[in-house]
Design a protein around this motif. Structure first.
Motif, mmCIF file in Angstrom:
data_model
loop_
_atom_site.group_PDB
_atom_site.id
_atom_site.type_symbol
_atom_site.label_atom_id
_atom_site.label_comp_id
_atom_site.label_asym_id
_atom_site.label_seq_id
_atom_site.Cartn_x
_atom_site.Cartn_y
_atom_site.Cartn_z
ATOM 1 N N LEU A 167 0.978 -1.155 -0.180
ATOM 2 C CA LEU A 167 0.008 -0.134 0.010
ATOM 3 C C LEU A 167 0.998 1.142 0.189
ATOM 4 C CD1 LEU A 167 -2.880 1.079 0.458
ATOM 5 C CD2 LEU A 167 -2.342 1.199 2.905
ATOM 6 N N ARG A 168 0.424 2.259 -0.834
ATOM 7 C CA ARG A 168 1.277 3.198 -0.906
ATOM 8 C C ARG A 168 0.285 4.723 -0.818
ATOM 9 N NH1 ARG A 168 5.456 3.400 -5.728
ATOM 10 N NH2 ARG A 168 3.448 3.395 -6.952
ATOM 11 N N TRP A 169 0.569 5.564 -0.404
ATOM 12 C CA TRP A 169 -0.450 6.757 -0.576
ATOM 13 C C TRP A 169 0.696 8.115 -0.436
ATOM 14 C CZ3 TRP A 169 0.259 4.001 4.262
ATOM 15 C CH2 TRP A 169 0.729 4.763 5.293
ATOM 16 N N SER A 170 -0.056 9.085 -0.953
ATOM 17 C CA SER A 170 0.506 10.442 -0.722
ATOM 18 C C SER A 170 -0.910 11.447 -0.475
ATOM 19 C CB SER A 170 0.866 10.910 -2.324
ATOM 20 O OG SER A 170 1.482 9.954 -2.614
ATOM 21 N N ASP A 171 -0.364 12.404 0.629
ATOM 22 C CA ASP A 171 -1.151 13.272 0.894
ATOM 23 C C ASP A 171 -0.989 14.624 0.431
ATOM 24 O OD1 ASP A 171 -2.852 11.674 2.706
ATOM 25 O OD2 ASP A 171 -0.962 11.720 4.209
ATOM 26 N N PHE A 172 -2.126 15.344 0.094
ATOM 27 C CA PHE A 172 -2.188 16.598 -0.600
ATOM 28 C C PHE A 172 -3.223 17.448 0.067
ATOM 29 C CE2 PHE A 172 -1.475 13.246 -3.696
ATOM 30 C CZ PHE A 172 -0.384 13.584 -4.540
ATOM 31 N N ILE A 173 -2.591 18.728 0.538
ATOM 32 C CA ILE A 173 -3.556 19.897 1.178
ATOM 33 C C ILE A 173 -3.156 21.120 0.419
ATOM 34 C CG2 ILE A 173 -3.882 20.899 3.425
ATOM 35 C CD1 ILE A 173 -2.669 18.783 4.868
ATOM 36 N N THR A 174 -4.468 21.652 -0.014
ATOM 37 C CA THR A 174 -4.250 22.850 -0.869
ATOM 38 C C THR A 174 -5.364 23.909 -0.474
ATOM 39 O OG1 THR A 174 -4.263 23.522 -3.283
ATOM 40 C CG2 THR A 174 -5.817 21.587 -2.740
ATOM 41 N N PRO A 175 -5.184 25.114 -0.622
ATOM 42 C CA PRO A 175 -6.030 26.137 -0.368
ATOM 43 C C PRO A 175 -7.310 25.831 -1.396
ATOM 44 C CG PRO A 175 -4.148 27.164 -0.728
ATOM 45 C CD PRO A 175 -3.829 25.788 -0.817
ATOM 46 N N SER A 176 -8.471 26.301 -0.797
ATOM 47 C CA SER A 176 -9.821 25.649 -1.392
ATOM 48 C C SER A 176 -10.091 26.841 -2.554
ATOM 49 C CB SER A 176 -11.128 26.038 -0.134
ATOM 50 O OG SER A 176 -12.063 25.504 -1.091
ATOM 51 N N THR A 177 -9.521 26.660 -3.643
ATOM 52 C CA THR A 177 -9.629 27.666 -4.948
ATOM 53 C C THR A 177 -10.121 26.912 -6.268
ATOM 54 O OG1 THR A 177 -7.599 27.796 -5.917
ATOM 55 C CG2 THR A 177 -7.868 29.138 -3.885
ATOM 56 N N LEU A 178 -10.711 27.420 -7.127
ATOM 57 C CA LEU A 178 -10.642 26.980 -8.331
ATOM 58 C C LEU A 178 -9.969 26.590 -9.312
ATOM 59 C CD1 LEU A 178 -14.454 28.240 -8.796
ATOM 60 C CD2 LEU A 178 -13.722 25.817 -7.973
ATOM 61 N N GLN A 179 -8.565 27.044 -8.749
ATOM 62 C CA GLN A 179 -7.311 26.877 -9.523
ATOM 63 C C GLN A 179 -6.731 25.404 -9.629
ATOM 64 O OE1 GLN A 179 -6.267 29.324 -11.672
ATOM 65 N NE2 GLN A 179 -7.881 30.627 -10.723
#
Length: 141
Positions: free
Chosen positions: A3-15
């Motif tokens: 099992l491999r995972w990657s986490d991504f956190i980003t501001p809530s924009t439509l970009q």
């Protein structure tokens, strides 16, 4: 393959274009890529607009999970969640209805769609067997 995972956190924009490309990196088949791009884009737009109310101070959290059999994305917003009765995947009854087409597309693009109990996290999954022969990175990559 473990099992491999990657986490991504980003501001809530439509970009969202660069994020969608990053999330879809394991997919190599162009036709598969187009279908998953559409579904993932819809899920992210819904999370930004409906979940986080287009508030850039809020974040989207996305986890991409790769298993021997599945490629999975979990999309979570900071909103109150989609009520269970509004999680359907049929087209709206009336063509001028402003909402509902996105969920239909999401369900069409992925093999498995699940909601968290609260309704603010959507899990989207595609079977590797569906795409391995057509261009999904092998489990060893």
């Amino acid at each position: 393959m473990a099992l491999r995972w990657s986490d991504f956190i980003t501001p809530s924009t439509l970009q969202l274009a660069p994020l969608v490309e990053l999330l879809l990196e394991p997919v190599r088949c162009e036709s598969t890529l187009a279908e998953l791009h559409l579904g993932l884009q819809e899920a992210l737009v819904n999370a930004v607009r409906h979940g986080n109310g287009c508030d850039p101070r809020k974040c989207l959290r996305i986890r991409r999970i790769q298993t021997p059999r599945w490629l999975v994305w979990q999309v979570q917003d900071e909103g109150p969640g989609v009520p269970a009765g509004h999680r359907g995947h049929a087209l709206p009854d009336h063509e001028d209805t402003p909402c509902g087409r996105g969920l239909f597309l999401i369900h069409h693009c992925f093999d498995d769609v699940r909601w968290s109990g609260r309704g603010n996290r959507l899990q989207l999954a595609v079977r590797r067997s569906r795409f391995n022969a057509r261009g999904l990175d092998s489990p060893d990559h």
